[in-house]
Design an enzyme around this catalytic site. Structure first.
Site, short mmCIF file in Angstrom:
data_model
loop_
_atom_site.label_atom_id
_atom_site.label_comp_id
_atom_site.label_asym_id
_atom_site.label_seq_id
_atom_site.Cartn_x
_atom_site.Cartn_y
_atom_site.Cartn_z
N CYS A 2 -6.82 6.67 -3.47
CA CYS A 2 -8.33 6.70 -3.84
C CYS A 2 -8.35 6.37 -5.35
O CYS A 2 -7.45 6.72 -6.18
CB CYS A 2 -8.98 7.73 -3.61
SG CYS A 2 -9.15 8.55 -1.83
N ARG A 27 -5.64 0.92 -4.48
CA ARG A 27 -5.30 2.23 -4.18
C ARG A 27 -5.96 2.57 -2.88
O ARG A 27 -5.79 3.77 -2.65
CB ARG A 27 -5.92 3.35 -5.40
CG ARG A 27 -5.35 2.84 -6.69
CD ARG A 27 -5.98 3.72 -7.68
NE ARG A 27 -5.71 5.11 -7.57
CZ ARG A 27 -4.54 5.69 -8.30
NH1 ARG A 27 -3.70 4.97 -8.95
NH2 ARG A 27 -4.34 6.94 -7.99
N TRP A 74 -8.91 5.82 0.13
CA TRP A 74 -7.94 5.72 1.20
C TRP A 74 -8.04 7.07 1.96
O TRP A 74 -7.83 8.34 1.44
CB TRP A 74 -6.49 5.73 0.49
CG TRP A 74 -5.34 5.35 1.21
CD1 TRP A 74 -4.97 4.22 2.02
CD2 TRP A 74 -4.42 6.51 1.97
NE1 TRP A 74 -4.05 4.47 2.79
CE2 TRP A 74 -3.46 5.69 2.68
CE3 TRP A 74 -4.26 7.89 1.64
CZ2 TRP A 74 -2.46 6.46 3.33
CZ3 TRP A 74 -3.06 8.40 1.92
CH2 TRP A 74 -2.18 7.76 3.06
N ASN A 98 -9.87 12.11 -6.13
CA ASN A 98 -8.58 11.63 -5.41
C ASN A 98 -7.92 12.81 -5.11
O ASN A 98 -7.56 13.46 -6.36
CB ASN A 98 -8.32 10.46 -6.37
CG ASN A 98 -6.79 10.13 -6.11
OD1 ASN A 98 -6.38 10.16 -4.97
ND2 ASN A 98 -6.33 9.78 -7.01
N GLY A 99 -7.09 12.86 -4.16
CA GLY A 99 -6.24 13.92 -3.80
C GLY A 99 -6.31 14.92 -2.76
O GLY A 99 -7.25 14.29 -1.88
N GLU A 485 14.63 -4.46 2.12
CA GLU A 485 13.34 -4.91 1.40
C GLU A 485 12.49 -6.15 2.14
O GLU A 485 11.44 -6.10 2.03
CB GLU A 485 13.95 -5.04 -0.20
CG GLU A 485 12.68 -5.56 -1.11
CD GLU A 485 11.51 -4.65 -1.04
OE1 GLU A 485 11.52 -3.67 -0.56
OE2 GLU A 485 10.40 -5.21 -1.61
N LYS A 489 8.83 -6.13 3.06
CA LYS A 489 7.89 -7.05 2.80
C LYS A 489 7.01 -7.57 3.93
O LYS A 489 5.76 -7.67 4.24
CB LYS A 489 8.52 -8.04 1.84
CG LYS A 489 8.78 -7.80 0.46
CD LYS A 489 7.57 -7.45 -0.48
CE LYS A 489 7.03 -6.09 -0.28
NZ LYS A 489 7.89 -5.19 -1.27
N GLU A 492 4.83 -5.41 5.86
CA GLU A 492 3.68 -4.76 5.05
C GLU A 492 2.68 -5.67 5.10
O GLU A 492 1.56 -5.18 5.20
CB GLU A 492 4.22 -4.54 3.71
CG GLU A 492 4.51 -3.12 3.34
CD GLU A 492 4.93 -3.07 1.95
OE1 GLU A 492 5.46 -3.79 1.27
OE2 GLU A 492 4.44 -1.94 1.27
N HIS A 508 26.69 -2.93 16.86
CA HIS A 508 26.51 -1.40 17.40
C HIS A 508 25.21 -1.08 18.21
O HIS A 508 24.93 0.16 18.24
CB HIS A 508 26.99 -0.43 16.24
CG HIS A 508 28.37 -0.73 15.94
ND1 HIS A 508 29.49 -0.44 16.64
CD2 HIS A 508 28.84 -1.17 14.94
CE1 HIS A 508 30.50 -0.56 15.91
NE2 HIS A 508 29.98 -1.01 14.57
N LYS A 607 -1.67 1.34 -2.86
CA LYS A 607 -0.64 0.80 -3.80
C LYS A 607 0.25 2.12 -4.31
O LYS A 607 1.34 2.25 -4.15
CB LYS A 607 -1.18 0.36 -5.14
CG LYS A 607 -0.23 -0.11 -5.94
CD LYS A 607 0.22 -1.29 -5.77
CE LYS A 607 1.46 -2.01 -7.09
NZ LYS A 607 2.44 -2.68 -6.07
#
Ligand code: M6R
Length: 612
Positions: A2, A27, A74, A98-99, A485, A489, A492, A508, A607
């Site tokens: 947020c 955010r 968010w 925010n929180g 990574e 990417k 996402e 395996h 983010k």
């Protein structure tokens, strides 16, 4: 998560707020809203989805007024809906947050008993009612004291801004565990979750600490602790440039940030590599004092992409400083009763410096007596302030939700740290040290070369592979985290399922997935395991898998089995992760563009994750 913004001054608040929210949309973007005071009346507009929807709802007229608050959400408590969007109102009080308020269920019951009707499903709404109730009870200290009184009733994390038509020129903001930065102007003030929202107006900023609140009226900012003790803090001037926080001709921030990597790596190395003495100079470590001398092991903690840097960091620390190094997720660390003490150097890696899980790990380690070094991008962020020492990456603002330049600058900082500690402890192999010092200064030029030489071919390849459902990424040793990574990417930003595996582990289990529809991206530099990785690829080939190979020297055999070979320049095998990461970023980007996803603001993500 947020984003919050606030403004008081002579400008049109709605424009400043929207502008600020644009910079904070990374955010969260489930809904957005603003409130301003127009002729003493609170006016609110809210809309589900991205900021564009809010702008549409505001129309050409907007909301006039020189004071206001804004929020981009968010969702945590309550689905994305207009009802759950901030600002939340209680009579003549309006608030953004925010929180997470952990005790909101009890507070709701209490407020219902006092006749308050709770409209939303959020944990936030209760705060606005509590402040309203406090004012109604005749709080003599006005909005500031009413807010201060309410803070003692809240359990959880918050960055909040509140406004009331009873005090038309005043904003009150408070912080506990999520960021609040105040922008200091001439006769005007700004509030935001993050610096880029302020840069267009001011570079003089003041960070609130946990347990502090501020009363803001025009250009006057008064800060106190929650117990009412005045705080005297001078603003700091930030060096970030507002232009860096814009797209600058690129279609997406992500592509711009990929292309900014050569400069970001240079900036991260600047002043730290003394080529004449073949040394790495890190005066930042002086803040650890004698404690560094007593270190017997290291533990690197991070989340997401930064966790992948940490995995590379383990190889670096063990290879260069010959020091046992563990890696853990921020979200796991404190729950496993970690074996860290004053002889463990805890290294936390974070772009934002606000990731709640990483911050909690830092605090848990400090409680056990461990010295903490942060590798962080955002100056004066919570992690940077709480750590005992900070090694800043100088990536500049990273706006796109998917991390790219923050990642490669984190790797750069970890290499510098490993080389420095290796020399300091006398454990580094001299040839390896000389090779790496010489090679690392060449990295920005090589990254530039990769961008120039491979981008077009990767964009073309992405058309061949963009419609598949799954990808497998393989790497070995220090390059295995780069496979992870690359897979992250792709997941996402393109929403394609992807997994990273050590190439030797494929047999395996994951080999069962391979068929003619499965692209396998393999990182296969000419190192000591080249031949072994080639054998792994033969296993893929014989099952019909489609191979995309990234290498610094393909032989005929590799060329004969790979559908696509992306050639990158050579460097020290120890530094290969810095180069291999680049084609994987480009591949994810172009596949996402091909699929038409929202590259800079992928669904469900934010983010900086400031909730646990
Ligand atoms: O700000 P931080 O580096 O602490 O953030 C950690 C992760 O949330 C972050 O790396 C996330 O995984 C990114 N979306 C990766 O692209």
């Amino acid at each position: 998560m947020c984003g919050i913004v606030g403004y008081v001054g002579e400008r049109r608040a709605d424009r400043v707020l929207l502008n600020g929210l644009r910079k904070l949309e990374y955010r969260g973007y489930d809904s957005a809203g603003i409130a301003t005071l127009v002729d003493g009346e609170i006016q609110i507009r809210r809309a589900v989805g991205k900021l564009d929807n809010l702008e549409e709802a505001l129309g050409d007229v907007g909301l006039v007024g020189g004071i206001g608050i804004g929020h981009t959400r968010w969702a945590t408590h309550g689905r994305p809906s207009e009802q759950n969007a901030h600002p939340h109102r209680s009579g003549d009080v309006v608030l953004i947050h925010n929180g997470i308020i952990e005790n909101y269920v009890e507070l709701r019951e209490e407020l219902a008993g006092d006749g308050y009707e709770i409209i939303s499903e959020t944990d936030t709404e209760v705060i606005s009612h509590l402040i309203h109730r406090q004012l109604e009870r005749g709080e003599p200290g006005g909005l500031f004291e009413a807010t201060r009184a309410v803070l003692s009733l809240l359990t959880g994390s918050y960055a909040m801004v509140v406004m009331t038509s009873r005090e038309p020129g005043v904003l009150v903001t408070a912080k506990n565990s999520t960021p609040v930065v105040l922008g200091v102007g001439d006769g005007e003030s700004f509030i935001a979750s993050d610096i880029p929202a302020l840069l267009e107006y001011t570079r003089d900023v003041l960070f609130l600490e946990d347990g502090e609140l501020a009363r803001i009226e025009g250009g006057k900012i008064e800060v106190t602790t929650f117990d009412g003790t005045p705080v005297d803090r001078e603003p700091r001037r930030v060096s970030w440039d507002p232009v860096t926080a814009q797209k600058g001709g690129y279609k997406h921030f992500l592509l711009k940030e990929i292309h900014e990597q050569p400069q970001a790596i240079i900036d991260t190395m600047r002043g730290r590599v003394a080529q004449d003495t073949a040394d790495v100079v890190l005066p930042e470590l002086d803040a650890l004092g004698d404690r560094l001398g007593g270190i017997e092991k290291m533990c690197i903690v991070a989340c997401g992409t930064a966790w992948h840097s940490a995995l590379v960091g383990k190889f670096i620390m063990e290879r260069f400083a010959r020091m046992p190094t563990e890696v853990d997720y921020g979200s796991e660390f404190r729950y496993r009763d970690p074996l860290v003490d004053e002889k463990t150097l805890l290294i936390v890696v974070s772009q934002s410096g606000e990731t709640a899980d990483t911050l909690a790990a830092l605090e848990a380690a400090q409680k056990r007596g461990a010295p903490v070094l942060a590798i962080c991008n955002v100056v004066d962020s919570s992690i940077a302030r709480k750590a005992d020492a900070v090694l800043y990456t100088h990536a500049g603002p990273e706006i796109s939700v998917a991390s790219t330049k923050a990642f490669t600058t984190q790797l750069t900082a970890l290499y510098l740290l490993g080389l420095h500690l290796g020399r300091r402890t006398g454990k580094i192999d001299k040839d390896l040290e000389a090779e790496c010092i010489q090679a690392i200064v060449e990295i920005p030029r090589l990254v530039e070369q990769i961008l120039q030489d491979t981008e077009e071919a990767i964009a073309k390849d992405s058309r061949l592979f963009s419609q598949t459902d799954d990808f497998l990424y393989l790497g070995r040793g220090i390059n295995y985290p780069i496979a992870l990574e690359g897979a992250l990417k792709l997941k996402e930003i393109s929403y394609i399922h992807a997994e990273g595996y050590p190439a030797g582990e494929m047999k395996h289990g994951p080999i069962a997935l391979i068929d003619e529809f499965m692209p396998v991206v393999v990182l296969i530099p000419r190192d000591e395991v080249y031949g072994k990785t080639l054998s792994n690829l033969k296993e893929v080939e014989s099952r019909g898998g489609r191979i995309i190979a990234i290498t610094d020297g393909a032989d005929d055999e590799l060329r004969s089995i790979a559908e696509s070979v992306i050639e990158i320049p050579q460097t020290s095998t120890s530094l290969m992760p810095l180069l291999l990461a680049i084609p994987l970023q480009l591949l994810a980007y172009y596949v996402a563009v091909e699929r038409g996803t929202d590259v800079d603001q992928p669904r469900n993500l934010a983010k900086s994750v400031t909730v646990e």
